[in-house]
Design a protein around this motif. Structure first.
Motif: not given
Length: 178
Positions: A98, A116-117, A145
């Motif tokens: 991000l 990260s997500e 991910d």
């Protein structure tokens, strides 16, 4: 701090496919992935004056910016030297992380955070320029991910706008890579 000696040398172990540092009394196994090594990494080379300077700099950064033992400082610093010296350059993989618009880091902060997500991780900046930074994961692992997870001491290259400062001193747990 573990002091380098004149008889230290890097070598590639063909049996285990690992990059190692012979440190006279014992052998340090790096976390470098065999598939990402430069071709010359398979040659035995001395632990140079430049390697020792990098080791000392990385050690000082980690000691100053993280709450970890002397042994973990040495492990992080030696892995950082090996990654910087022997790993092939790679393309940035910023899409995993991000953007950090509001969080600007001090240029002296070399231990940083990326999100990260899925998760956030603590990283050491190995090399950087105005646009990109190569960073080494210090956290035990980080899920990028659903399919991709970074392991401790793996490196990734990212845009500078993905990097955030650490909010407070952190502790890092180390894994053995033998």
């Amino acid at each position: 701090m573990l002091q380098a000696k004149a008889d230290w040398y890097w070598f590639y172990d063909l049996d285990s496919h690992t990059m190692r540092l012979n440190m006279t009394d014992f052998v340090f196994v790096t976390a470098c992935k065999a598939s990402k090594l430069i071709p010359s990494a398979k040659q035995t080379v001395a632990f140079s004056v430049a390697d020792n300077q990098s080791y000392t700099e990385f050690y000082s950064i980690v000691e100053e910016q993280l709450a970890v033992s002397e042994a973990i400082c040495a492990q992080i610093a030696l892995n950082a030297v090996a990654q910087k010296k022997f790993m092939r350059p790679e393309q940035p993989k910023s899409w995993y992380f991000l953007e950090q618009h509001k969080l600007k880091r001090n240029l002296f902060d070399q231990v940083v955070m990326l999100k990260s997500e899925m998760q956030q991780g603590i990283f050491l900046i190995i090399d950087e320029n105005n646009e990109f930074a190569s960073v080494m994961l210090l956290s035990a692992n980080m899920k990028l991910d659903e399919r991709k997870t970074l392991k401790q001491f793996e490196c990734i290259k990212v845009l500078q706008n993905r990097i955030a400062p650490l909010q407070q001193p952190h502790s890092v747990q180390s894994r053995n890579h033998a």
